[in-house]
Design a protein around this motif. Structure first.
Motif, PDB file in Angstrom:
ATOM      1  N   THR A 189       0.842  -1.205   0.000  1.00  0.00           N
ATOM      2  CA  THR A 189       0.000   0.000   0.000  1.00  0.00           C
ATOM      3  C   THR A 189       0.873   1.250   0.000  1.00  0.00           C
ATOM      4  N   ALA A 190       2.032   1.178   0.664  1.00  0.00           N
ATOM      5  CA  ALA A 190       2.917   2.345   0.670  1.00  0.00           C
ATOM      6  C   ALA A 190       3.403   2.635  -0.739  1.00  0.00           C
ATOM      7  N   ILE A 191       3.805   1.573  -1.472  1.00  0.00           N
ATOM      8  CA  ILE A 191       4.274   1.771  -2.853  1.00  0.00           C
ATOM      9  C   ILE A 191       3.146   2.339  -3.702  1.00  0.00           C
ATOM     10  N   LEU A 192       1.946   1.798  -3.497  1.00  0.00           N
ATOM     11  CA  LEU A 192       0.790   2.264  -4.255  1.00  0.00           C
ATOM     12  C   LEU A 192       0.521   3.743  -3.989  1.00  0.00           C
ATOM     13  N   LEU A 193       0.557   4.106  -2.707  1.00  0.00           N
ATOM     14  CA  LEU A 193       0.241   5.483  -2.351  1.00  0.00           C
ATOM     15  C   LEU A 193       1.370   6.438  -2.697  1.00  0.00           C
ATOM     16  N   ASN A 194       2.507   5.880  -3.129  1.00  0.00           N
ATOM     17  CA  ASN A 194       3.626   6.722  -3.524  1.00  0.00           C
ATOM     18  C   ASN A 194       3.521   7.092  -5.004  1.00  0.00           C
ATOM     19  N   GLN A 195       2.574   6.452  -5.728  1.00  0.00           N
ATOM     20  CA  GLN A 195       2.388   6.780  -7.145  1.00  0.00           C
ATOM     21  C   GLN A 195       1.606   8.080  -7.252  1.00  0.00           C
ATOM     22  N   ASN A 196       1.644   8.629  -8.467  1.00  0.00           N
ATOM     23  CA  ASN A 196       0.890   9.861  -8.707  1.00  0.00           C
ATOM     24  C   ASN A 196      -0.491   9.518  -9.216  1.00  0.00           C
ATOM     25  N   PHE A 197      -1.522   9.844  -8.475  1.00  0.00           N
ATOM     26  CA  PHE A 197      -2.881   9.656  -9.004  1.00  0.00           C
ATOM     27  C   PHE A 197      -3.829  10.579  -8.252  1.00  0.00           C
ATOM     28  N   LYS A 198      -5.009  10.747  -8.812  1.00  0.00           N
ATOM     29  CA  LYS A 198      -6.012  11.603  -8.181  1.00  0.00           C
ATOM     30  C   LYS A 198      -6.409  11.012  -6.834  1.00  0.00           C
ATOM     31  N   LEU A 199      -6.837  11.826  -5.921  1.00  0.00           N
ATOM     32  CA  LEU A 199      -7.324  11.398  -4.605  1.00  0.00           C
ATOM     33  C   LEU A 199      -6.225  10.807  -3.733  1.00  0.00           C
ATOM     34  N   ARG A 200      -4.950  10.958  -4.164  1.00  0.00           N
ATOM     35  CA  ARG A 200      -3.886  10.369  -3.384  1.00  0.00           C
ATOM     36  C   ARG A 200      -3.871  10.917  -1.953  1.00  0.00           C
ATOM     37  N   GLY A 201      -4.004  12.232  -1.840  1.00  0.00           N
ATOM     38  CA  GLY A 201      -3.987  12.857  -0.512  1.00  0.00           C
ATOM     39  C   GLY A 201      -5.103  12.330   0.362  1.00  0.00           C
ATOM     40  N   PHE A 202      -6.288  12.184  -0.256  1.00  0.00           N
ATOM     41  CA  PHE A 202      -7.441  11.676   0.480  1.00  0.00           C
ATOM     42  C   PHE A 202      -7.183  10.255   0.985  1.00  0.00           C
ATOM     43  N   LEU A 203      -6.673   9.408   0.096  1.00  0.00           N
ATOM     44  CA  LEU A 203      -6.430   8.012   0.485  1.00  0.00           C
ATOM     45  C   LEU A 203      -5.340   7.913   1.544  1.00  0.00           C
ATOM     46  N   ARG A 204      -4.338   8.774   1.423  1.00  0.00           N
ATOM     47  CA  ARG A 204      -3.262   8.752   2.423  1.00  0.00           C
ATOM     48  C   ARG A 204      -3.814   9.079   3.801  1.00  0.00           C
ATOM     49  N   THR A 205      -4.778  10.003   3.841  1.00  0.00           N
ATOM     50  CA  THR A 205      -5.378  10.344   5.131  1.00  0.00           C
ATOM     51  C   THR A 205      -6.236   9.187   5.627  1.00  0.00           C
ATOM     52  N   LEU A 206      -6.918   8.579   4.682  1.00  0.00           N
ATOM     53  CA  LEU A 206      -7.848   7.510   5.037  1.00  0.00           C
ATOM     54  C   LEU A 206      -7.142   6.343   5.721  1.00  0.00           C
ATOM     55  N   VAL A 207      -5.933   5.980   5.253  1.00  0.00           N
ATOM     56  CA  VAL A 207      -5.273   4.805   5.819  1.00  0.00           C
ATOM     57  C   VAL A 207      -4.863   5.025   7.276  1.00  0.00           C
ATOM     58  N   ILE A 208      -4.807   6.278   7.685  1.00  0.00           N
ATOM     59  CA  ILE A 208      -4.422   6.501   9.082  1.00  0.00           C
ATOM     60  C   ILE A 208      -5.577   6.145  10.022  1.00  0.00           C
ATOM     61  N   LEU A 209      -6.804   6.224   9.490  1.00  0.00           N
ATOM     62  CA  LEU A 209      -7.977   6.033  10.348  1.00  0.00           C
ATOM     63  C   LEU A 209      -7.973   4.734  11.154  1.00  0.00           C
ATOM     64  N   PRO A 210      -7.852   3.557  10.514  1.00  0.00           N
ATOM     65  CA  PRO A 210      -7.885   2.327  11.314  1.00  0.00           C
ATOM     66  C   PRO A 210      -6.776   2.315  12.359  1.00  0.00           C
ATOM     67  N   TRP A 211      -5.632   2.848  11.968  1.00  0.00           N
ATOM     68  CA  TRP A 211      -4.495   2.851  12.887  1.00  0.00           C
ATOM     69  C   TRP A 211      -4.773   3.754  14.083  1.00  0.00           C
ATOM     70  N   ALA A 212      -5.594   4.798  13.870  1.00  0.00           N
ATOM     71  CA  ALA A 212      -5.861   5.757  14.941  1.00  0.00           C
ATOM     72  C   ALA A 212      -6.990   5.281  15.860  1.00  0.00           C
ATOM     73  N   ILE A 213      -7.733   4.257  15.436  1.00  0.00           N
ATOM     74  CA  ILE A 213      -8.817   3.751  16.286  1.00  0.00           C
ATOM     75  C   ILE A 213      -8.219   3.077  17.514  1.00  0.00           C
ATOM     76  N   PRO A 214      -8.749   3.349  18.713  1.00  0.00           N
ATOM     77  CA  PRO A 214      -8.239   2.641  19.901  1.00  0.00           C
ATOM     78  C   PRO A 214      -8.443   1.126  19.759  1.00  0.00           C
ATOM     79  N   THR A 215      -7.481   0.353  20.264  1.00  0.00           N
ATOM     80  CA  THR A 215      -7.550  -1.096  20.106  1.00  0.00           C
ATOM     81  C   THR A 215      -8.831  -1.666  20.698  1.00  0.00           C
TER      82      THR A 215
END
Lengths: 410, 294
Positions: free
Chosen positions: B88-114
């Motif tokens: 996913t890191a390699i994927l999100l390192n490519q240039n495409f639309k909505l990249r910024g949005f998706l990068r923010t999105l992946v933080i969400l599960p990680w930020a949820i309390p266990t």
């Protein structure tokens, strides 16, 4: 002017310092009732404030032990399950209350209820309700299946479950709380007694791996894998989680404590209001009418409490006839006073009551051991090994008996 | 003569005191307790027993079962998290639309309390009302609802899935940060030499990511080895101790069975194991210089 102010200051500080605050920790089963009762208590005794801490049953033991180990006066009143009395008394956590008991209490509180607070000839508190596992069944579903009465034996229990399942009324006849927790031991005790088993013989040797104890576990395993009438999720639901399935009408039979009655009849939590009735727990062998497991709890004063008088006032207030009557009518608990079992007001508000009273005559207690917690855990793990078919029931219980022997130093 | 200035020493006193109190004291005290037979409720009953707590633990079946379960949990969950995180890191390192949005999105599960994550997945896996059963049933993949948390080994794997869903994004975030520091002309040069995707991955990306990989692997492995909260929420170590990991066993020993001495010995053993793992990682992955074999 100055004098008046000083006087005012002294009076207000006296008022502040003359209020005693008692801290109470209790299981959340009847938390709503206790919150209301505390308001009435504080009106009656304006100089006593009550701080109630309600925790889930499965966290209660640990919370009490760890808190009191650090600060023996952290709680004035603690909620004691019948199986903890020997251990807590031995650890010196509880204040005996024998000299505080009134004649009325000594004569009119049910002996079986009072016994849960006794150890080695001393009384350590007052019981708050007289609880056992009751057999709840969904009358509406049984009628739809053309069954006229609840099952009286485990064979009928299996047969009726199959009818209900075949007619598509439920996916599984019953759901239990057999997860690795104390509830599992209560359910096992219910079945053990109904198959005529015992935990220990008269020489205190474990015998649950033979006779009724073995039959009970075999029935549990068969009911899931052979008869297929028990929801397999029972293996990982505790006695609280299983309530959903009954309250949703997804299972017709279930065994639970008296507080469940109020949940089944609360429109916010249940779609089966007024449809769930109580009957005697089915039996496994002729000669035994029924059997269940007791699970009463009581309130006790801690030895470290600095407000023992106020604590006793609070405990005896909750145990009073008036509060016990309220607890029965509004929350479905069985009272501790013998005379309340003929109380017309209770019987009209709570018709199931007359059925529930009968169950109190057929009870097996879990063993009374100072090392009960460790005993219970050994049994929980090996029963679970049988339920998940890693061991046969015989292997599992033999191994459990062997470890119990080691634990008790035999 | 120069006047000695002790002001700098004064300034580090607060930090030193905090570290001594919060790190040094508990660790040393745990090690000391581990040589005693200490039960929470008998303060007077604190007798020195030497290594017997350790001996008892190492000869205990329950310890070894918890050990195996922990190793399995650690290897499988960290491996899956690393692989998913890397790609996913390699994927999100490519240039495409909505990249910024998706990068923010992946933080969400990680930020949820266990704890929230545990409850969430407990309901997803619920055998009667869970969405996993609902989904698979409606797709026709299963014909009967499966009791996901009802069998010891399956329950363990289900907990791993819940853990991976939450924690793989940790790798994504760390590796994405590192990927952005790799100059693009390395890839251009590799492409000129005719290197395909896999060739570039193994010969350019991974060697250059090595420091970031080491750090994130050490962190996640030691965290996975200490896993407790998600087990406590989802299975409480059951069914039949099938998901009882070492930390849960420590918790049970110390705070349910109240055997503090034995619990302390267990904690010490776990700490030693984690230290060893970290050493192995650092030895095998950290090298002074990074060579690029183009």
């Amino acid at each position: 002017m100055k004098k008046v102010l000083i006087l005012l200051f002294i009076i207000t500080s006296l008022m502040i310092f003359s209020t005693t605050t008692i801290r109470v920790i209790s299981s959340d089963d009847f938390a709503a009732f206790r919150q209301e009762a505390i308001k009435r208590f504080e009106e009656l005794y304006p100089d006593i404030k009550v701080e109630l801490l309600s925790v889930g049953y499965n966290q209660l033991y640990q919370k009490i032990i760890t808190t009191l180990a650090v600060d023996p006066s952290a709680f004035d009143v603690i909620d004691v399950d019948c199986i903890w009395t020997p251990e807590f008394a031995t650890l010196g956590l509880l204040e005996p209350v024998d000299n505080r008991l009134t004649e009325d209490m000594k004569n009119n509180i049910l002996e079986s209820a009072m016994n849960i607070m006794r150890y080695n000839g001393k009384t350590y508190g007052l019981p708050m309700f007289n609880d056992v596992l009751f057999f709840y069944y969904n009358e509406d579903l049984l009628k739809k299946a053309g069954i006229r009465r609840p099952p009286a034996t485990w064979d009928e229990f299996v047969a009726f479950s199959k009818i209900l399942q075949d007619k598509g009324l439920v996916k599984y006849g019953s759901v239990w709380g057999w997860a690795q927790a104390e509830g599992l031991i209560c359910y096992y005790t219910l079945l053990l007694g109904s198959f005529g088993g015992q935990y220990f013989d008269e020489n205190e040797n474990p015998v649950f791996n033979t006779g009724g104890g073995l039959k009970a576990l075999e029935w549990m395993v068969d009911s899931i894998y052979n008869y297929k009438v028990v929801d397999p999720s029972s293996i990982n639901s505790d006695d609280r989680a299983m309530l959903h399935a009954i309250a949703n009408g997804d299972a017709a039979f279930g065994f639970n404590w008296s507080f469940a009655w109020q949940i089944f009849n609360d429109p916010d939590q249940s779609s089966q209001v007024d449809k769930i009735k109580v009957a005697l727990v089915p039996t496994g062998v002729p000669g035994i009418v029924s059997n269940t497991s007791s699970g009463s709890m009581g309130l006790a004063i801690t030895k470290g409490s600095k407000n023992k008088e106020a604590a006793w006032k609070f405990i005896s207030f909750l145990a009073s006839r008036e509060e016990q009557r309220r607890q029965s009518i509004e929350y479905g608990a069985m009272p501790i006073w013998e005379d309340l079992y003929n109380d017309k007001e209770i019987l009209t508000h709570h018709p199931e009551f007359s059925e529930m009273v009968n169950q109190l005559y057929y009870v097996t207690d879990r063993p009374s051991l100072v090392k009960y917690q460790e005993f219970s855990r050994i049994l929980q793990i090996y029963i679970q090994k049988a339920l998940t078919r890693q061991m046969t029931p015989k292997e599992a219980l033999d191994k459990a008996a062997e470890e119990v022997n080691k634990l008790l130093g035999k | 003569m120069r006047k000695t200035n002790y002001f700098h020493l004064l300034m580090i006193i607060p930090a030193t005191v905090v570290l001594l109190l919060t790190l040094f004291y508990p660790i040393v005290n745990t090690i000391i307790i581990s040589f005693f037979d200490k039960k929470l409720f008998y303060p007077s009953f604190s007798t020195f027993v030497g290594l017997s707590n350790y001996k008892e633990i190492l000869s205990n079946e329950e310890f070894w079962s918890a050990f195996k379960i922990t190793i399995y949990f650690t290897i499988v969950s960290v491996f899956l998290e690393f692989v998913i995180g890397l790609f996913t890191a390699i994927l999100l390192n490519q240039n495409f639309k909505l990249r910024g949005f998706l990068r923010t999105l992946v933080i969400l599960p990680w930020a949820i309390p266990t704890v929230v994550n545990g409850v969430l997945w407990q309901w997803i896996f619920d055998s009667n009302y869970g969405s996993l059963n609902g989904l698979l049933y409606q797709l026709g993949l299963i014909h009967n609802y499966v009791n996901w948390l009802g069998k010891p080994f399956m329950a363990l794997n289900m907990v791993i899935i819940a853990d991976v869903w939450k924690n793989c994004w940790f790798f994504t975030i760390v590796l994405l940060g590192a990927l952005q520091t790799i100059p693009k002309n390395y890839y251009d040069a590799a492409k000129v030499d005719g290197a395909g995707f896999w060739n570039r991955l193994f010969n350019v990306t991974l060697p250059l990511l090595r420091p970031a990989i080491v750090v994130s692997l050490v962190l996640r492995t030691s965290e996975a080895f200490k896993v407790f909260d998600i087990i406590y929420i989802m299975t409480k170590g059951g069914p039949a101790n099938g998901t009882q990991v070492l930390s849960y066993y420590v918790y049970h020993t110390s705070f349910e069975a109240m055997q503090l001495g034995k619990g302390a010995a267990l904690s010490t053993i776990i700490a030693i194991i984690i230290l060893l793992i970290a050493l192995v990682y650092i030895k095998s992955l950290m090298r002074e210089e990074v060579e690029i074999n183009a």
